[in-house]
Scaffold this motif. Structure first.
Motif, PDB file in Angstrom:
ATOM      1  N   LYS A  49       0.837  -1.210   0.000  1.00 12.89           N
ATOM      2  CA  LYS A  49       0.000   0.000   0.000  1.00 12.89           C
ATOM      3  C   LYS A  49       0.872   1.261   0.000  1.00 12.89           C
ATOM      4  O   LYS A  49       0.613   2.212  -0.751  1.00 12.89           O
ATOM      5  CB  LYS A  49      -0.905  -0.024   1.221  1.00 12.89           C
ATOM      6  N   ASP A  53       0.881   3.924  -3.103  1.00 16.27           N
ATOM      7  CA  ASP A  53       0.488   5.305  -2.845  1.00 16.27           C
ATOM      8  C   ASP A  53       1.552   6.283  -3.342  1.00 16.27           C
ATOM      9  O   ASP A  53       1.232   7.334  -3.910  1.00 16.27           O
ATOM     10  CB  ASP A  53       0.257   5.528  -1.348  1.00 16.27           C
ATOM     11  N   THR A  54       2.796   5.953  -3.109  1.00 14.59           N
ATOM     12  CA  THR A  54       3.888   6.826  -3.551  1.00 14.59           C
ATOM     13  C   THR A  54       4.005   6.817  -5.066  1.00 14.59           C
ATOM     14  O   THR A  54       4.182   7.867  -5.708  1.00 14.59           O
ATOM     15  CB  THR A  54       5.212   6.367  -2.913  1.00 14.59           C
ATOM     16  N   GLY A  57       1.018   8.692  -6.428  1.00 10.44           N
ATOM     17  CA  GLY A  57       0.649   9.878  -5.694  1.00 10.44           C
ATOM     18  C   GLY A  57       1.128  11.183  -6.288  1.00 10.44           C
ATOM     19  O   GLY A  57       1.464  11.290  -7.476  1.00 10.44           O
ATOM     20  N   TYR A 253      -7.829   0.014  -5.452  1.00 14.12           N
ATOM     21  CA  TYR A 253      -8.165   0.726  -4.229  1.00 14.12           C
ATOM     22  C   TYR A 253      -9.631   0.505  -3.843  1.00 14.12           C
ATOM     23  O   TYR A 253     -10.402  -0.114  -4.581  1.00 14.12           O
ATOM     24  CB  TYR A 253      -7.870   2.213  -4.388  1.00 14.12           C
ATOM     25  N   ASN A 258      -9.135   4.540   2.041  1.00 11.06           N
ATOM     26  CA  ASN A 258      -8.207   3.727   1.249  1.00 11.06           C
ATOM     27  C   ASN A 258      -8.445   3.916  -0.244  1.00 11.06           C
ATOM     28  O   ASN A 258      -8.353   2.979  -1.029  1.00 11.06           O
ATOM     29  CB  ASN A 258      -8.341   2.247   1.632  1.00 11.06           C
ATOM     30  N   ASN A 260      -7.860   5.703  -4.108  1.00 10.49           N
ATOM     31  CA  ASN A 260      -6.748   6.047  -4.982  1.00 10.49           C
ATOM     32  C   ASN A 260      -6.237   7.449  -4.643  1.00 10.49           C
ATOM     33  O   ASN A 260      -7.035   8.357  -4.412  1.00 10.49           O
ATOM     34  CB  ASN A 260      -7.224   5.985  -6.435  1.00 10.49           C
ATOM     35  N   PRO A 261      -4.908   7.665  -4.604  1.00  9.71           N
ATOM     36  CA  PRO A 261      -4.372   8.994  -4.268  1.00  9.71           C
ATOM     37  C   PRO A 261      -4.849  10.100  -5.200  1.00  9.71           C
ATOM     38  O   PRO A 261      -5.003  11.246  -4.770  1.00  9.71           O
ATOM     39  CB  PRO A 261      -2.853   8.796  -4.380  1.00  9.71           C
ATOM     40  N   ASN A 264      -8.257  11.005  -4.096  1.00  7.41           N
ATOM     41  CA  ASN A 264      -8.152  11.724  -2.832  1.00  7.41           C
ATOM     42  C   ASN A 264      -7.782  13.186  -3.059  1.00  7.41           C
ATOM     43  O   ASN A 264      -8.354  14.096  -2.437  1.00  7.41           O
ATOM     44  CB  ASN A 264      -7.109  11.048  -1.945  1.00  7.41           C
TER      45      ASN A 264
END
Length: 484
Positions: A49, A53-54, A57, A253, A258, A260-261, A264
């Motif tokens: 995770k 995310d990175t 992101g 996701y 939780n 998807n970046p 978000n």
């Protein structure tokens, strides 16, 4: 997860607190009632995770690589789109890659040995190889050899990019020997965990080989014989590659928190638009992915989908109008949109190129068409539209200039995967992009990430040796794999 950490990890680096303080901190923070052995399923879930995310992101994707390959553009706060960064701009990939990626995956490797579960070991090696690939793709020379023993090497030396790629290829080959469908089960797998036990491990074996194929091509312009040998080894192994869209390596996701970046970010901000470069290309090709990649403009416009030029001054960008330019498509803004690590389409493009180079047997043109078909199918495009698209002369495969054919179509297929699209653009030199309108690099597009500023102050000797070997720590320094 109750994992024993050696000391406070300094943000963005591998450095730990001074050894004189380490023992004291460990003694103070030791919980006599807690296990010091991490649970492998928790580690695997957490590290996957964090890395996804990175990868998907803001810092590495939305504010850097997606802009540089002109998938996206910025309509507010346009400095990144003009290549204006600070010494802290690229800390996240380095910091997360090492402190949350490599450190935890090394811990998982040790636990796998202690529990006699080679499948955890194989999975950890695959994910760690992906982390190191991302790090070296973007920074160049990076710590690899000494990164596995951060308690011993507080100021790790940087390995040359060639050596990092070669080491990753060795690790992925080793991963194949550990991954066994008849071996012990694993848990905590949020990439292939919905598959049954044996099939789950077979998919990890395909994932490993697909990464080997990717990296073999990354080094192909420098080390063609090594690349060819890697592909021969894969053929001999017999596990194959990712072979359908359902086998794509990705993290799907869920709902907030939780999500998807990208989803978000767009919940609270409105900084990005789809780039004019890719919108123009999709229009020119009558590409049915346009309504997937781009949202309709909020206000009616003649074209319905309107891209924004990259690298405008803030006032010029705003003048295009927030309601008259297209955001990325709703597919990518959905909370459950997947973070794709390596797709079936990419694997087919890679096989087409490997065939064209004479590394493997096959028909490059057929594989190229299959790759485009896989990408279109990935987004729900129907058979009739696919056939119409492939019938265009502008889409036809040109063996005499395979870099252009594969480079341009791969760039379209990798939409959203900024870091991978950026690496392939540098390697293949297609599509031919025009630098940012108000760019600050003298008519150039960045060719690498700069090292985190903390490396200069906390790992200065190793940092200076890397710069002396590789070249200036600048956005415009070309990396070893980037030949042309």
């Amino acid at each position: 997860m109750k994992i024993k950490y050696l000391a406070t990890i300094i943000s963005g680096t591998l450095l730990l607190s001074a050894t004189a303080c380490k023992k004291t901190i460990e003694d103070i923070n030791k919980n006599p009632n807690a296990s010091e052995t991490g649970q492998p399923d928790y580690i695997l879930t957490g590290v996957t995770k964090a890395l996804a995310d990175t990868y998907w992101g803001t810092s590495n994707n939305m504010d850097a690589s997606l802009l540089w390959v002109q998938n996206w553009a910025k309509i507010q706060y346009t400095d990144p789109d003009r290549y204006i960064y600070t010494s802290t701009s690229f800390n996240e990939l380095w910091g997360t890659g090492y402190t949350r990626g490599v450190v935890n995956l090394n811990a998982l490797l040790k636990i796998a040995d202690a529990q006699a579960n080679p499948n955890y070991k194989g999975v950890a090696l695959v994910l760690r190889s992906w982390v190191f690939q991302l790090l070296t793709d973007n920074y160049g020379d990076v710590p690899y050899t000494q990164a596995s023993s951060i308690n011993e090497f507080l100021t790790p030396a940087y390995d040359k990019q060639k050596d990092v790629y070669f080491a990753i290829l060795d690790d992925l080959k080793s991963a194949q020997t550990f991954l066994s469908p008849s071996g012990p089960a694993i848990a905590g797998d949020i990439i292939y965990g919905t598959s049954s036990g044996a099939n789950q491990i077979l998919l990890w074996k395909k994932f490993a080989n697909s990464l080997r194929l990717r990296i073999a091509l990354r080094i192909a312009d420098r080390e063609p014989e090594k690349a060819k040998q890697v592909l021969a080894d894969i053929q001999a192994d017999g596990s194959g590659y990712i072979s359908s869209n359902s086998e794509t390596a990705q993290l799907v996701y869920a709902a907030s928190p939780n999500q998807n970046p990208i989803s978000n970010l767009f919940d609270t901000r409105d900084d990005y638009r789809i780039s004019k470069t890719i919108v123009d290309k999709l229009f020119a090709l009558n590409d049915p992915r346009l309504p997937v990649y781009a949202s309709k403009t909020r206000d009616a416009t003649p074209q319905t989908y309107v891209g924004l030029p990259n690298g405008l001054l803030v006032g010029d960008a705003s003048s295009y109008g927030f309601t008259k330019t297209s955001k990325p498509g709703t597919y990518f803004l959905a909370p459950s949109a997947p973070a794709v690590i390596i797709s079936y389409a990419e694997v087919l493009f890679d096989q087409a190129e490997a065939t064209q180079r004479g590394f493997i047997a096959g028909n490059a043109a057929d594989l190229y068409r299959q790759a485009i078909t896989a990408s279109l199918t990935q987004y729900g495009i129907g058979t009739a539209d696919i056939n119409t698209y492939l019938a265009q002369s502008s889409v036809a495969y040109d063996a005499a200039n395979y870099r252009k054919s594969i480079g341009e179509q791969k760039w379209i297929a990798l939409f959203g995967q900024g870091l991978e699209a950026y690496a392939e653009w540098r390697r293949l030199d297609y599509p031919q992009l025009t630098p940012a309108v108000a760019g600050t690099l003298g008519g150039k597009i960045p060719l690498r990430f700069i090292y985190p500023g903390t490396e200069q102050s906390l790992n200065g000797t190793s940092y200076n040796a890397a710069v002396a070997s590789q070249g200036a720590d600048a956005l415009t320094t070309k990396l070893w794999f980037d030949v042309n």
